[in-house]
Design a protein around this motif. Sequence first.
Motif, PDB file in Angstrom:
ATOM      1  N   MET A 103       2.862  19.138 -82.554  1.00 30.61           N
ATOM      2  CA  MET A 103       2.947  19.638 -81.747  1.00 30.61           C
ATOM      3  C   MET A 103       2.648  19.482 -80.728  1.00 30.61           C
ATOM      4  O   MET A 103       1.830  18.857 -80.756  1.00 30.61           O
ATOM      5  N   GLY A 104       2.966  19.506 -79.305  1.00 29.43           N
ATOM      6  CA  GLY A 104       2.379  19.124 -77.712  1.00 29.43           C
ATOM      7  C   GLY A 104       3.273  19.631 -76.797  1.00 29.43           C
ATOM      8  O   GLY A 104       3.827  20.462 -77.100  1.00 29.43           O
ATOM      9  N   LEU A 105       2.310  19.903 -75.947  1.00 28.71           N
ATOM     10  CA  LEU A 105       2.314  20.146 -74.559  1.00 28.71           C
ATOM     11  C   LEU A 105       2.767  19.472 -73.728  1.00 28.71           C
ATOM     12  O   LEU A 105       2.159  18.423 -73.258  1.00 28.71           O
ATOM     13  N   VAL A 106       3.518  19.460 -72.738  1.00 31.13           N
ATOM     14  CA  VAL A 106       4.580  18.511 -71.659  1.00 31.13           C
ATOM     15  C   VAL A 106       4.350  19.071 -70.094  1.00 31.13           C
ATOM     16  O   VAL A 106       5.186  20.290 -70.034  1.00 31.13           O
ATOM     17  N   GLY A 107       3.693  18.630 -69.464  1.00 34.07           N
ATOM     18  CA  GLY A 107       3.738  19.224 -68.188  1.00 34.07           C
ATOM     19  C   GLY A 107       4.776  18.338 -67.031  1.00 34.07           C
ATOM     20  O   GLY A 107       3.957  16.781 -67.082  1.00 34.07           O
ATOM     21  N   ILE A 108       5.099  18.997 -66.385  1.00 35.37           N
ATOM     22  CA  ILE A 108       6.223  18.430 -65.092  1.00 35.37           C
ATOM     23  C   ILE A 108       6.017  19.355 -64.324  1.00 35.37           C
ATOM     24  O   ILE A 108       6.059  20.136 -64.304  1.00 35.37           O
ATOM     25  N   ASP A 109       5.644  18.384 -62.969  1.00 33.92           N
ATOM     26  CA  ASP A 109       5.397  18.972 -61.922  1.00 33.92           C
ATOM     27  C   ASP A 109       6.454  19.194 -61.584  1.00 33.92           C
ATOM     28  O   ASP A 109       7.442  18.191 -60.771  1.00 33.92           O
ATOM     29  N   SER A 110       6.942  20.150 -60.842  1.00 31.78           N
ATOM     30  CA  SER A 110       7.945  20.302 -60.500  1.00 31.78           C
ATOM     31  C   SER A 110       8.460  22.020 -59.799  1.00 31.78           C
ATOM     32  O   SER A 110       7.365  23.259 -60.149  1.00 31.78           O
ATOM     33  N   PRO A 111       9.421  22.517 -59.149  1.00 29.82           N
ATOM     34  CA  PRO A 111       9.574  23.468 -58.393  1.00 29.82           C
ATOM     35  C   PRO A 111      10.274  24.309 -59.812  1.00 29.82           C
ATOM     36  O   PRO A 111      11.164  23.461 -60.652  1.00 29.82           O
ATOM     37  N   HIS A 112      10.501  25.827 -59.410  1.00 30.10           N
ATOM     38  CA  HIS A 112      10.910  26.683 -60.946  1.00 30.10           C
ATOM     39  C   HIS A 112      12.744  27.344 -60.575  1.00 30.10           C
ATOM     40  O   HIS A 112      12.809  27.369 -59.724  1.00 30.10           O
ATOM     41  N   VAL A 113      13.235  25.799 -60.888  1.00 33.18           N
ATOM     42  CA  VAL A 113      15.060  26.285 -60.746  1.00 33.18           C
ATOM     43  C   VAL A 113      15.372  25.126 -62.502  1.00 33.18           C
ATOM     44  O   VAL A 113      15.078  24.982 -62.889  1.00 33.18           O
ATOM     45  N   ALA A 114      16.776  26.133 -62.547  1.00 39.46           N
ATOM     46  CA  ALA A 114      17.720  25.918 -63.169  1.00 39.46           C
ATOM     47  C   ALA A 114      17.509  23.846 -63.524  1.00 39.46           C
ATOM     48  O   ALA A 114      17.451  23.419 -61.919  1.00 39.46           O
ATOM     49  N   GLY A 115      18.162  23.833 -64.793  1.00 40.27           N
ATOM     50  CA  GLY A 115      18.148  21.587 -64.548  1.00 40.27           C
ATOM     51  C   GLY A 115      17.928  21.374 -65.354  1.00 40.27           C
ATOM     52  O   GLY A 115      17.954  22.112 -66.701  1.00 40.27           O
ATOM     53  N   ILE A 116      18.143  20.035 -65.756  1.00 41.91           N
ATOM     54  CA  ILE A 116      18.672  19.318 -66.948  1.00 41.91           C
ATOM     55  C   ILE A 116      17.205  18.839 -67.424  1.00 41.91           C
ATOM     56  O   ILE A 116      16.858  17.709 -66.346  1.00 41.91           O
TER      57      ILE A 116
END
Length: 158
Positions: A113-126
């Motif tokens: 297992m691990g964590l993925v970090g994505i720098d993004s706005p806090h909105v709904a999406g896919i």
Amino acid sequence: MLGVGGTLTLTIRRASGTPDIAKVTLLSASYSAQPGPAGGTPPNEGGYLILSVRVACVAGLCSPDAGRWAFHTPDGRDYFSIGPGATGYEPALGYDAPFGTGNVPLNPGQQTMGLVGIDSPHVAGIVYLVGADADTVASGTAPDLDLNPVVGGWSLAG
């Protein structure tokens, strides 16, 4: 489209004819304005979308790295996963402590297992799992050709 908790079967076809088959499960998704425990810098887009992911090897030799991840927002923008030097979250999956497999391939029956970090706005999406090469196929497909070769996705609430 899968939801959180959904599992995607990822197949990498090799020249040897024996495919590598892994099951990739999105365990959870959260949002934080802080970099992760492995250092990193503050996010540029408002926060980090943090994905907890499990990779289980079914056949062949499976990389603990589940591939690149992308977050597609309703305004049509794409944000991509970046490594721990930028986010402080260990990339999927298992490169360094605390998730530690040291990028050693997984044998059938093993998982990590691990964590993925994505720098993004806090909105709904896919959130999409993006294949590493043209020989990557999966049990799911995504409609967005701009993210080719996308191999599957999960819907996330804002």
